[in-house]
Structure formats: C-alpha cells, structure tokens
Design a protein around this motif. Structure first.
Motif, PDB file in Angstrom:
ATOM      1  N   CYS A 125      66.928  14.511  -7.013  1.00 23.55           N
ATOM      2  CA  CYS A 125      66.830  13.337  -6.159  1.00 23.55           C
ATOM      3  C   CYS A 125      65.685  12.463  -6.618  1.00 23.55           C
ATOM      4  CB  CYS A 125      66.592  13.837  -4.735  1.00 23.55           C
ATOM      5  SG  CYS A 125      66.649  12.596  -3.467  1.00 23.55           S
ATOM      6  N   VAL A 126      65.844  11.140  -6.470  1.00 23.27           N
ATOM      7  CA  VAL A 126      64.764  10.217  -6.808  1.00 23.27           C
ATOM      8  C   VAL A 126      64.742   9.087  -5.780  1.00 23.27           C
ATOM      9  CG1 VAL A 126      66.176   8.791  -8.355  1.00 23.27           C
ATOM     10  CG2 VAL A 126      63.694   8.874  -8.666  1.00 23.27           C
ATOM     11  N   GLY A 127      63.534   8.667  -5.407  1.00 23.42           N
ATOM     12  CA  GLY A 127      63.383   7.563  -4.470  1.00 23.42           C
ATOM     13  C   GLY A 127      63.192   6.249  -5.191  1.00 23.42           C
ATOM     14  N   VAL A 128      63.899   5.227  -4.744  1.00 25.94           N
ATOM     15  CA  VAL A 128      63.765   3.877  -5.291  1.00 25.94           C
ATOM     16  C   VAL A 128      63.767   2.892  -4.126  1.00 25.94           C
ATOM     17  CG1 VAL A 128      64.929   4.481  -7.454  1.00 25.94           C
ATOM     18  CG2 VAL A 128      66.263   3.511  -5.578  1.00 25.94           C
ATOM     19  N   SER A 129      63.424   1.650  -4.401  1.00 22.62           N
ATOM     20  CA  SER A 129      63.616   0.590  -3.417  1.00 22.62           C
ATOM     21  C   SER A 129      64.570  -0.432  -4.012  1.00 22.62           C
ATOM     22  CB  SER A 129      62.280  -0.068  -3.040  1.00 22.62           C
ATOM     23  OG  SER A 129      61.956  -1.112  -3.938  1.00 22.62           O
ATOM     24  N   GLY A 130      65.030  -1.333  -3.159  1.00 18.55           N
ATOM     25  CA  GLY A 130      65.931  -2.374  -3.634  1.00 18.55           C
ATOM     26  C   GLY A 130      65.281  -3.319  -4.630  1.00 18.55           C
ATOM     27  N   LYS A 131      63.969  -3.240  -4.768  1.00 21.57           N
ATOM     28  CA  LYS A 131      63.256  -4.068  -5.744  1.00 21.57           C
ATOM     29  C   LYS A 131      63.326  -3.478  -7.150  1.00 21.57           C
ATOM     30  CE  LYS A 131      59.110  -5.388  -4.557  1.00 21.57           C
ATOM     31  NZ  LYS A 131      57.724  -5.280  -4.032  1.00 21.57           N
ATOM     32  N   ASP A 132      63.536  -2.174  -7.249  1.00 19.31           N
ATOM     33  CA  ASP A 132      63.510  -1.504  -8.548  1.00 19.31           C
ATOM     34  C   ASP A 132      64.691  -1.914  -9.409  1.00 19.31           C
ATOM     35  OD1 ASP A 132      61.193  -0.150  -7.838  1.00 19.31           O
ATOM     36  OD2 ASP A 132      62.308   1.543  -7.003  1.00 19.31           O
ATOM     37  N   SER A 133      64.392  -2.286 -10.645  1.00 16.44           N
ATOM     38  CA  SER A 133      65.421  -2.669 -11.612  1.00 16.44           C
ATOM     39  C   SER A 133      66.291  -3.818 -11.099  1.00 16.44           C
ATOM     40  CB  SER A 133      66.302  -1.456 -11.968  1.00 16.44           C
ATOM     41  OG  SER A 133      67.065  -1.698 -13.125  1.00 16.44           O
ATOM     42  N   GLY A 134      65.719  -4.641 -10.210  1.00 16.85           N
ATOM     43  CA  GLY A 134      66.477  -5.775  -9.675  1.00 16.85           C
ATOM     44  C   GLY A 134      67.705  -5.352  -8.912  1.00 16.85           C
ATOM     45  N   LEU A 135      67.607  -4.210  -8.203  1.00 18.51           N
ATOM     46  CA  LEU A 135      68.778  -3.659  -7.518  1.00 18.51           C
ATOM     47  C   LEU A 135      69.351  -4.625  -6.489  1.00 18.51           C
ATOM     48  CD1 LEU A 135      70.718  -1.358  -6.849  1.00 18.51           C
ATOM     49  CD2 LEU A 135      68.916  -0.329  -5.435  1.00 18.51           C
ATOM     50  N   ILE A 136      68.479  -5.185  -5.622  1.00 14.42           N
ATOM     51  CA  ILE A 136      68.949  -6.125  -4.599  1.00 14.42           C
ATOM     52  C   ILE A 136      68.150  -7.418  -4.703  1.00 14.42           C
ATOM     53  CG2 ILE A 136      69.371  -6.535  -2.147  1.00 14.42           C
ATOM     54  CD1 ILE A 136      69.337  -3.559  -1.665  1.00 14.42           C
ATOM     55  N   ILE A 137      68.853  -8.516  -4.922  1.00 11.03           N
ATOM     56  CA  ILE A 137      68.256  -9.854  -4.940  1.00 11.03           C
ATOM     57  C   ILE A 137      68.600 -10.526  -3.614  1.00 11.03           C
ATOM     58  CG2 ILE A 137      68.084 -12.055  -6.153  1.00 11.03           C
ATOM     59  CD1 ILE A 137      67.153  -9.611  -7.768  1.00 11.03           C
ATOM     60  N   CYS A 138      67.608 -11.132  -2.997  1.00  9.04           N
ATOM     61  CA  CYS A 138      67.781 -11.699  -1.652  1.00  9.04           C
ATOM     62  C   CYS A 138      67.433 -13.178  -1.601  1.00  9.04           C
ATOM     63  CB  CYS A 138      66.872 -10.986  -0.656  1.00  9.04           C
ATOM     64  SG  CYS A 138      67.302  -9.290  -0.315  1.00  9.04           S
ATOM     65  N   ASP A 139      68.048 -13.842  -0.639  1.00  6.78           N
ATOM     66  CA  ASP A 139      67.566 -15.124  -0.143  1.00  6.78           C
ATOM     67  C   ASP A 139      67.014 -14.876   1.254  1.00  6.78           C
ATOM     68  OD1 ASP A 139      68.309 -16.544  -2.392  1.00  6.78           O
ATOM     69  OD2 ASP A 139      70.263 -17.140  -1.580  1.00  6.78           O
ATOM     70  N   GLN A 140      66.161 -15.789   1.692  1.00  4.89           N
ATOM     71  CA  GLN A 140      65.624 -15.668   3.045  1.00  4.89           C
ATOM     72  C   GLN A 140      66.745 -15.840   4.057  1.00  4.89           C
ATOM     73  OE1 GLN A 140      62.891 -18.785   4.420  1.00  4.89           O
ATOM     74  NE2 GLN A 140      61.481 -17.179   5.101  1.00  4.89           N
ATOM     75  N   GLU A 141      66.822 -14.917   5.009  1.00  2.00           N
ATOM     76  CA  GLU A 141      67.905 -14.960   5.992  1.00  2.00           C
ATOM     77  C   GLU A 141      67.746 -16.121   6.956  1.00  2.00           C
ATOM     78  OE1 GLU A 141      69.351 -12.226   9.713  1.00  2.00           O
ATOM     79  OE2 GLU A 141      68.994 -11.205   7.809  1.00  2.00           O
ATOM     80  N   ASP A 142      66.505 -16.294   7.457  1.00  2.00           N
ATOM     81  CA  ASP A 142      66.233 -17.318   8.459  1.00  2.00           C
ATOM     82  C   ASP A 142      64.740 -17.618   8.404  1.00  2.00           C
ATOM     83  OD1 ASP A 142      65.652 -18.785  10.748  1.00  2.00           O
ATOM     84  OD2 ASP A 142      66.993 -17.624  12.042  1.00  2.00           O
ATOM     85  N   PRO A 143      64.345 -18.866   8.205  1.00  2.00           N
ATOM     86  CA  PRO A 143      62.913 -19.184   8.128  1.00  2.00           C
ATOM     87  C   PRO A 143      62.116 -18.692   9.329  1.00  2.00           C
ATOM     88  CG  PRO A 143      64.210 -21.065   7.422  1.00  2.00           C
ATOM     89  CD  PRO A 143      65.185 -20.048   7.956  1.00  2.00           C
ATOM     90  N   GLU A 144      62.737 -18.650  10.511  1.00  2.00           N
ATOM     91  CA  GLU A 144      62.028 -18.186  11.698  1.00  2.00           C
ATOM     92  C   GLU A 144      61.680 -16.702  11.625  1.00  2.00           C
ATOM     93  OE1 GLU A 144      64.192 -19.081  15.221  1.00  2.00           O
ATOM     94  OE2 GLU A 144      63.487 -21.164  15.294  1.00  2.00           O
ATOM     95  N   LEU A 145      62.420 -15.947  10.810  1.00  2.00           N
ATOM     96  CA  LEU A 145      62.195 -14.507  10.708  1.00  2.00           C
ATOM     97  C   LEU A 145      61.207 -14.146   9.607  1.00  2.00           C
ATOM     98  CD1 LEU A 145      65.861 -13.206  11.157  1.00  2.00           C
ATOM     99  CD2 LEU A 145      64.028 -13.174  12.854  1.00  2.00           C
ATOM    100  N   GLY A 146      60.773 -15.121   8.831  1.00  2.00           N
ATOM    101  CA  GLY A 146      59.823 -14.837   7.765  1.00  2.00           C
ATOM    102  C   GLY A 146      60.469 -14.113   6.595  1.00  2.00           C
ATOM    103  N   LEU A 147      59.873 -12.995   6.191  1.00  2.00           N
ATOM    104  CA  LEU A 147      60.299 -12.284   4.975  1.00  2.00           C
ATOM    105  C   LEU A 147      61.418 -11.280   5.261  1.00  2.00           C
ATOM    106  CD1 LEU A 147      56.758 -11.778   3.429  1.00  2.00           C
ATOM    107  CD2 LEU A 147      58.536 -13.343   2.615  1.00  2.00           C
ATOM    108  N   VAL A 148      62.448 -11.762   5.920  1.00  2.00           N
ATOM    109  CA  VAL A 148      63.665 -10.970   6.141  1.00  2.00           C
ATOM    110  C   VAL A 148      64.738 -11.509   5.204  1.00  2.00           C
ATOM    111  CG1 VAL A 148      65.480 -10.347   7.780  1.00  2.00           C
ATOM    112  CG2 VAL A 148      63.093 -10.456   8.527  1.00  2.00           C
ATOM    113  N   GLY A 149      65.308 -10.617   4.407  1.00  2.00           N
ATOM    114  CA  GLY A 149      66.224 -11.053   3.357  1.00  2.00           C
ATOM    115  C   GLY A 149      67.681 -10.781   3.636  1.00  2.00           C
TER     116      GLY A 149
END
Length: 287
Positions: A125-149
């Motif tokens: 088993c190995v732990g990763v995040s969606g940031k690793d190797s560009g796994l998940i690329i996001c846009d901001q969901e809603d400016p009112e929510l800040g850093l929610v993708g």
C-alpha cells in the motif's frame, strides 16, 4: 490417531468460500474504487476490519483504489489550533490558514493511518494525494468557498502503474490548481472523478445509512439512473443523499459500470457487496 469432528462453523466457512467462486471470477482484475468515510474510519476495530477486507480483495485479484475523507479529524485539529471554520450550504470555506490544516490532516494523519492499517494486514500500500503526479487538476468551485476545488481533469496513469505492481493506492482528496494552488475536494466528488477516469467496474461509497430508501422508508437494493433522477425530483431522495446519488450518476455517466451506496456500518460491507448475492446497500446502474 486423533479423531476430529467436523465443526458446523468450519462447514459454513467452507460453503461460503465455495459460493463466492463465481464472484471471485467475476471481479478478477476488476478496478473497484472505494470512498472510505463514516463508521469505517471511526474506530480502530472498524479500520482494522476495513483494512483486512481491502488486503483480501487485492489478494484475490481485485484492484482496489481507496479515497478517504476526514472532516471530523479536520474539525478536531482546527479546534485545537483555535481556527474557526465557516460553512456555506454545508461546505467548509477554506482560506489559506485552513488549507494548511486540511492538507496536514488529510495527507498526514488520516492517510498514514489507513496505509498503516492495510500494511499491517499484509497489503502492499502507498499513500498519495490528488496533487501527486498531477493526479487531480481542479478549478475553484465557488469563490465564496475559497480553496475548494472541482475536479476538471484526472490523470490516472500513476494509479494504473501502481495496480500493475500490485500496490493499493490510498488517496487524500486534494487537488492542484492550474496556477499551483492546493484545493480541498469533497471526498465523494474526488472518488467519483477518479472512478470515471479509471472506468472502474464499481464505485463503492461507504456511508452511515443503509442505502437509498423509497417513500415508505424501505431500502432499494437496485436502481437505475432514471429512477434516481425521478426520486430526487419528487423529493423522495433529499438532504445529504442528493450529493451522494449525484456523485454516483456522474461516475456512471463517466464510464463506471455501477455505483453502490453502501452501509459502511455492516461488518465486512465491501466483501458482502462484491462476493455474495446479498450486497450491503443500493446499487445504481445506467439508463
């Protein structure tokens, strides 16, 4: 010579294994994405049971991919640090200070605990995040929510490479913005996006409810996308079940064969769903 009498429990265990054969064959080399949350994360015993089930799935040829939540743990750490959170329509407003805590808890505390539990059961088993190797690329969901993708692009090559090596990925629901930002992603949303990118055979959404219920309160074990939309429209599906069913529909639209809203409180819920005729929740298919 010592005589041994057959114990009924032994016979029942052997019968269960024998009856599981067609399901084991059915899911050999299948990709199953599991959103871990709720009861299954709530105690060491529940985590150990979940980890054992995942290790067994990998042992019999299933390719499990785990995405986890961590809201209660984030709330606890924010409280310890005297950082106040604001919520809009049930979603956390994530400013820069909150994002640091979110990433620390999800990628550190929660992710490491799950990896350790699965490893202790013999899983690779190995732990990763969606940031690793560009796994998940996001846009901001809603400016009112800040850093929610909101995931706009998923690059599953890393996950396929790990599966080829027999390694189980455990993914923290974080994403990377196009300008290098870190985004917090709803765990169900991240799981659905990853399942669609992998064209998974199953998306299992572990919850603390028995499944999708009709107007009389009975759990419906099989549903179509059309039925789900109708039940949302007429108010039968309401509250927190709406985003879960929408995640399931989005995943199916993206190429997942079926999604299951699964009662994570049931012992061995994932094994019941995959390897028995009974299941442990509500399966949703296309059409």
């Amino acid at each position: 010579m010592r005589k041994r009498e057959m114990n009924r429990d032994w016979i029942a265990t052997a019968r269960t294994l024998s009856q599981a054969l067609p399901y084991l064959q059915r899911y050999a080399d299948a990709t199953v994405v599991i959103k871990l949350g709720g009861h299954a994360m709530g105690s060491d015993d529940a985590m150990e049971e979940f980890a054992r089930d995942v290790a067994l799935m990998r042992q019999v040829g299933v390719n499990p991919v785990i995405i986890h939540g961590g809201g209660p743990m984030i709330n606890d750490m924010l409280g310890r640090l005297n950082i106040t959170s604001e919520f809009i329509n049930g979603k956390r407003v994530t400013d820069a200070a909150t994002m640091e805590v979110v990433e620390m808890v999800l990628s550190g505390l929660v992710n490491a605990r799950i990896v350790q539990a699965i490893t202790a059961q013999g899983g690779r088993c190995v732990g990763v995040s969606g940031k690793d190797s560009g796994l998940i690329i996001c846009d901001q969901e809603d400016p009112e929510l800040g850093l929610v993708g909101a995931p706009t692009e998923v690059n599953p090559r890393l996950l396929r490479d790990l599966a080829d090596k027999g390694i189980i990925p455990v993914i923290a629901p974080l994403g990377m913005g196009r300008n290098g930002e870190t985004f917090n992603i709803n765990g169900d949303t991240a799981a659905g996006a990853i399942a669609a990118a992998l064209k998974a055979d199953r998306l299992l959404l572990l919850t603390d409810v028995a499944g999708v219920k009709n107007a009389e309160g009975d759990v419906l074990t099989e549903l179509t996308a059309t039925q789900i939309r109708q039940m949302v429209s007429d108010g039968t599906i309401a509250g927190g079940m709406i985003p879960k069913t929408q995640t399931a529909l989005d995943a199916i639209d993206g190429g997942v064969r079926a999604a299951v809203i699964l009662d994570g409180r049931a012992p061995n819920a994932c094994l019941l769903e995959l390897f028995t005729e009974h299941g442990a929740g509500s399966i949703i298919r296309g059409q």
